[in-house]
Design a protein around this motif. Structure first.
Motif, PDB file in Angstrom:
ATOM      1  N   THR A  53       0.820  -1.214   0.000  1.00 23.09           N
ATOM      2  CA  THR A  53       0.000   0.000   0.000  1.00 23.09           C
ATOM      3  C   THR A  53       0.857   1.267   0.000  1.00 23.09           C
ATOM      4  OG1 THR A  53      -0.150  -0.296   2.382  1.00 23.09           O
ATOM      5  CG2 THR A  53      -2.047  -0.994   1.089  1.00 23.09           C
ATOM      6  N   SER A  54       2.132   1.168   0.391  1.00 25.44           N
ATOM      7  CA  SER A  54       3.028   2.338   0.414  1.00 25.44           C
ATOM      8  C   SER A  54       4.454   1.881   0.706  1.00 25.44           C
ATOM      9  CB  SER A  54       2.593   3.318   1.510  1.00 25.44           C
ATOM     10  OG  SER A  54       2.729   2.719   2.782  1.00 25.44           O
ATOM     11  N   ALA A  55       5.406   2.819   0.571  1.00 22.02           N
ATOM     12  CA  ALA A  55       6.772   2.514   1.019  1.00 22.02           C
ATOM     13  C   ALA A  55       6.789   2.413   2.544  1.00 22.02           C
ATOM     14  CB  ALA A  55       7.741   3.598   0.554  1.00 22.02           C
ATOM     15  N   SER A  56       5.944   3.202   3.200  1.00 25.88           N
ATOM     16  CA  SER A  56       5.881   3.148   4.665  1.00 25.88           C
ATOM     17  C   SER A  56       5.537   1.745   5.144  1.00 25.88           C
ATOM     18  CB  SER A  56       4.820   4.130   5.190  1.00 25.88           C
ATOM     19  OG  SER A  56       5.077   5.428   4.728  1.00 25.88           O
ATOM     20  N   THR A  57       4.513   1.134   4.529  1.00 29.19           N
ATOM     21  CA  THR A  57       4.139  -0.215   4.977  1.00 29.19           C
ATOM     22  C   THR A  57       5.164  -1.261   4.515  1.00 29.19           C
ATOM     23  OG1 THR A  57       2.612  -0.408   3.099  1.00 29.19           O
ATOM     24  CG2 THR A  57       1.659   0.190   5.232  1.00 29.19           C
ATOM     25  N   GLU A 151      17.352  -1.005   2.163  1.00 32.89           N
ATOM     26  CA  GLU A 151      17.502   0.214   1.362  1.00 32.89           C
ATOM     27  C   GLU A 151      16.177   0.964   1.288  1.00 32.89           C
ATOM     28  OE1 GLU A 151      19.398  -2.139  -2.134  1.00 32.89           O
ATOM     29  OE2 GLU A 151      19.699  -0.005  -2.525  1.00 32.89           O
ATOM     30  N   ASP A 152      16.157   2.188   1.783  1.00 36.63           N
ATOM     31  CA  ASP A 152      14.988   3.035   1.556  1.00 36.63           C
ATOM     32  C   ASP A 152      15.185   3.693   0.190  1.00 36.63           C
ATOM     33  OD1 ASP A 152      13.045   4.959   1.348  1.00 36.63           O
ATOM     34  OD2 ASP A 152      13.079   5.490   3.477  1.00 36.63           O
ATOM     35  N   ALA A 153      14.671   3.015  -0.824  1.00 29.47           N
ATOM     36  CA  ALA A 153      14.784   3.507  -2.205  1.00 29.47           C
ATOM     37  C   ALA A 153      13.452   4.118  -2.643  1.00 29.47           C
ATOM     38  CB  ALA A 153      15.216   2.379  -3.135  1.00 29.47           C
ATOM     39  N   ALA A 154      12.714   4.653  -1.669  1.00 30.06           N
ATOM     40  CA  ALA A 154      11.399   5.248  -1.956  1.00 30.06           C
ATOM     41  C   ALA A 154      11.486   6.259  -3.092  1.00 30.06           C
ATOM     42  CB  ALA A 154      10.822   5.900  -0.698  1.00 30.06           C
ATOM     43  N   GLN A 155      12.572   7.056  -3.095  1.00 29.63           N
ATOM     44  CA  GLN A 155      12.736   8.103  -4.116  1.00 29.63           C
ATOM     45  C   GLN A 155      13.598   7.628  -5.288  1.00 29.63           C
ATOM     46  OE1 GLN A 155      14.304  11.683  -2.344  1.00 29.63           O
ATOM     47  NE2 GLN A 155      12.911  11.578  -0.608  1.00 29.63           N
ATOM     48  N   ALA A 156      14.044   6.388  -5.254  1.00 30.48           N
ATOM     49  CA  ALA A 156      15.115   5.970  -6.165  1.00 30.48           C
ATOM     50  C   ALA A 156      14.712   4.854  -7.126  1.00 30.48           C
ATOM     51  CB  ALA A 156      16.332   5.554  -5.350  1.00 30.48           C
ATOM     52  N   TYR A 175      10.282   0.659  -2.347  1.00 32.14           N
ATOM     53  CA  TYR A 175       9.976   1.713  -3.323  1.00 32.14           C
ATOM     54  C   TYR A 175       8.680   2.408  -2.927  1.00 32.14           C
ATOM     55  CZ  TYR A 175      13.174  -0.626  -6.666  1.00 32.14           C
ATOM     56  OH  TYR A 175      14.249  -1.194  -7.297  1.00 32.14           O
ATOM     57  N   SER A 176       8.552   3.656  -3.369  1.00 36.60           N
ATOM     58  CA  SER A 176       7.284   4.370  -3.187  1.00 36.60           C
ATOM     59  C   SER A 176       6.688   4.749  -4.538  1.00 36.60           C
ATOM     60  CB  SER A 176       7.485   5.640  -2.359  1.00 36.60           C
ATOM     61  OG  SER A 176       6.272   6.379  -2.320  1.00 36.60           O
ATOM     62  N   PHE A 177       5.365   4.608  -4.634  1.00 36.67           N
ATOM     63  CA  PHE A 177       4.642   5.075  -5.817  1.00 36.67           C
ATOM     64  C   PHE A 177       3.630   6.142  -5.410  1.00 36.67           C
ATOM     65  CE2 PHE A 177       5.892   0.599  -6.699  1.00 36.67           C
ATOM     66  CZ  PHE A 177       6.854   0.883  -7.654  1.00 36.67           C
ATOM     67  N   THR A 180       3.849  12.005  -5.290  1.00 39.96           N
ATOM     68  CA  THR A 180       4.999  12.903  -5.426  1.00 39.96           C
ATOM     69  C   THR A 180       6.233  12.221  -6.023  1.00 39.96           C
ATOM     70  OG1 THR A 180       5.544  12.328  -3.157  1.00 39.96           O
ATOM     71  CG2 THR A 180       4.339  14.385  -3.499  1.00 39.96           C
ATOM     72  N   LYS A 181       6.178  10.922  -6.267  1.00 40.49           N
ATOM     73  CA  LYS A 181       7.351  10.205  -6.757  1.00 40.49           C
ATOM     74  C   LYS A 181       7.330  10.098  -8.300  1.00 40.49           C
ATOM     75  CE  LYS A 181       8.966   9.207  -2.557  1.00 40.49           C
ATOM     76  NZ  LYS A 181       8.112   9.724  -1.482  1.00 40.49           N
ATOM     77  N   ASN A 182       8.398   9.567  -8.880  1.00 41.03           N
ATOM     78  CA  ASN A 182       8.534   9.554 -10.355  1.00 41.03           C
ATOM     79  C   ASN A 182       7.453   8.742 -11.061  1.00 41.03           C
ATOM     80  OD1 ASN A 182      10.913  10.686  -9.466  1.00 41.03           O
ATOM     81  ND2 ASN A 182      12.173   9.706 -11.042  1.00 41.03           N
TER      82      ASN A 182
HETATM   83  C1  LIG Z   1       8.156   9.111   0.109  1.00 37.86           C
HETATM   84  C2  LIG Z   1       9.095   8.468   1.040  1.00 37.86           C
HETATM   85  C3  LIG Z   1       8.702   7.453   1.932  1.00 37.86           C
HETATM   86  C4  LIG Z   1       7.277   7.064   2.110  1.00 37.86           C
HETATM   87  O1  LIG Z   1       6.624   6.676   0.962  1.00 37.86           O
HETATM   88  P1  LIG Z   1       5.058   6.344   1.002  1.00 37.86           P
HETATM   89  O2  LIG Z   1       4.858   5.498  -0.216  1.00 37.86           O
HETATM   90  O3  LIG Z   1       4.353   7.665   0.917  1.00 37.86           O
HETATM   91  O4  LIG Z   1       4.766   5.636   2.255  1.00 37.86           O
HETATM   92  C5  LIG Z   1       9.668   6.840   2.705  1.00 37.86           C
HETATM   93  N1  LIG Z   1      10.947   7.203   2.642  1.00 37.86           N
HETATM   94  C6  LIG Z   1      11.373   8.194   1.822  1.00 37.86           C
HETATM   95  C7  LIG Z   1      12.822   8.553   1.785  1.00 37.86           C
HETATM   96  C8  LIG Z   1      10.452   8.861   1.014  1.00 37.86           C
HETATM   97  O5  LIG Z   1      10.864   9.851   0.215  1.00 37.86           O
END
Ligand SMILES: *Cc1c(COP(=O)(O)O)cnc(C)c1O
Length: 376
Positions: A53-57, A151-156, A175-177, A180-182
């Motif tokens: 559901t998110s990068a957070s989860t 790896e927090d690659a949410a932005q990568a 990863y995050s979708f 605000t992401k790409n």
């Molecule tokens: C956006 C982001 C998250 C969270 O992503 P969600 O999909 O909104 O939960 C986590 N870590 C970093 C570095 C982010 O930029």
């Protein structure tokens, strides 16, 4: 108004969503979720990717998977989004914040080792703005002290360190979708499982602690509760939107690269005059051009520039309040002055509008406005 962000889409998103709804399978793990997962696994050469559901989860799942527990410590930068730290606290463990490198704005590789002790369980490098952390050094430390890497690659998403896609290098990646992401589906994410041994349990945790994934594949004849977990699956409607986005992945990357380069060329002169600092992409890194930021001389100049740009109809923003000096960070015992580079960068950074709807004229207007305000 030139918005900071604006979602990019075409007819494909509508087409796939319509098809998904018509198929009457709109919950998790439907056709589109599988298509996205397979697409990403192939493209990034990943063992297993599960949409969440998110990068957070996905980060929450990662903490459960490596059995983070009370008394444990996990090392991460303070200059990151709150979710990186929440995933540790939610397991009752302690986030240990490390300062960043002032060139890459990623965790300072030379300040990690002094924070490692017998309680340390994992390292979480955050690849800020699609710029890679120095993974060879992080891998070396993880091996030396027997630590997990998440790896927090949410932005990568779609960025590389040397020949590997970010998110596929540590034990686990996310990863995050988010909008605000790409590449986006509004709210969405993924967990990348690079150790075979995590895959079966990850499927269980993601399905509320049941072995339902196995059941759907016909590997068992009934499913039941076998572990802790929650509902970490994404709706197939969102996956349908996401498939349309990632099928445009290389086009979006190319467009973002052009915008980045226009900003860079246009603002270079201000850097040469020592008025601003521009981002640096290390040679080991292939960026996904997630963001364009500039660093000003001090907070007053930054804030003034931000407000004046707003008056000219340009929405520029800054983030993050460093986690260690946020109200929550202070509750954890951190204080102002603990991580000087993080604190300094957060006062001087300004992020410029960055999305595919930006026209050349708008970019030129933004650059000219920055000159006019800073040179006055
Ligand atoms: C956006 C982001 C998250 C969270 O992503 P969600 O999909 O909104 O939960 C986590 N870590 C970093 C570095 C982010 O930029």
């Amino acid at each position: 108004m030139i918005n900071f962000n604006k979602v990019y889409y075409d007819q494909k998103e509508f087409k796939y969503i319509k098809d998904c709804i018509a198929s009457s399978k709109i919950s998790g793990d439907g056709k589109y979720t599988h298509k996205v997962q397979e697409f990403l696994e192939r493209k990034f050469k990943a063992k297993k990717i599960l949409l969440t559901t998110s990068a957070s989860t996905a980060l929450d799942m990662a903490s459960i998977l490596i059995n983070i527990k009370p008394g444990d410590e996990v090392i991460l930068p303070s200059y990151t989004f709150v979710s990186t730290a929440n995933s540790i606290l939610l397991r009752g463990a302690k986030p240990i914040f490390v300062d960043i490198d002032k060139k890459t704005l990623n965790i300072d590789i030379n300040k990690i080792e002094e924070k490692i002790n017998s309680k340390t369980r994992a390292l979480i490098p955050v690849h800020y703005a699609g710029i890679s952390s120095d993974m060879d050094k992080i891998l070396y430390l993880a091996k030396k002290y027997n630590l997990y890497i998440i790896e927090d690659a949410a932005q990568a998403v779609n960025a590389k360190y040397k020949n590997s896609f970010l998110g596929t290098i540590g034990n686990i990646g996310v990863y995050s979708f988010h909008e605000t992401k790409n590449y986006t589906c509004g709210e969405g994410g993924a967990i990348i499982l690079n150790d075979e041994s995590f895959i079966e349990r990850a499927e269980i945790i993601r399905e509320k602690g049941t072995n339902r994934s196995k059941f759907f594949r016909g590997e068992i004849d009934k499913y039941t509760w076998v572990d802790i977990g929650s509902s970490f699956l994404i709706s197939d409607i969102l996956s349908a939107f996401l498939l349309a986005q990632i099928e445009k992945m290389d086009y979006i990357l190319e467009k973002r690269k052009c915008i980045y380069e226009k900003y860079y060329e246009g603002l270079k002169d201000l850097e040469e005059r020592n008025i601003i600092t521009l981002p640096i992409i290390p040679e080991y890194n292939k960026s996904n051009y997630h963001m364009f930021f500039i660093l000003l001389k001090n907070e007053e100049i930054r804030d003034n520039l931000m407000y004046k740009l707003k008056e000219k109809g340009i929405q520029a923003l800054f983030h993050y309040i460093p986690l260690h000096i946020s109200p929550m960070g202070k509750k954890l015992g951190y204080k102002e002055g603990d991580l000087p580079i993080t604190e300094d960068v957060s006062k001087r950074i300004l992020r410029l509008p960055f999305h595919l709807h930006l026209t050349d004229k708008e970019i030129e207007y933004i650059i000219k406005s920055i000159y006019d305000i800073l040179m006055k």
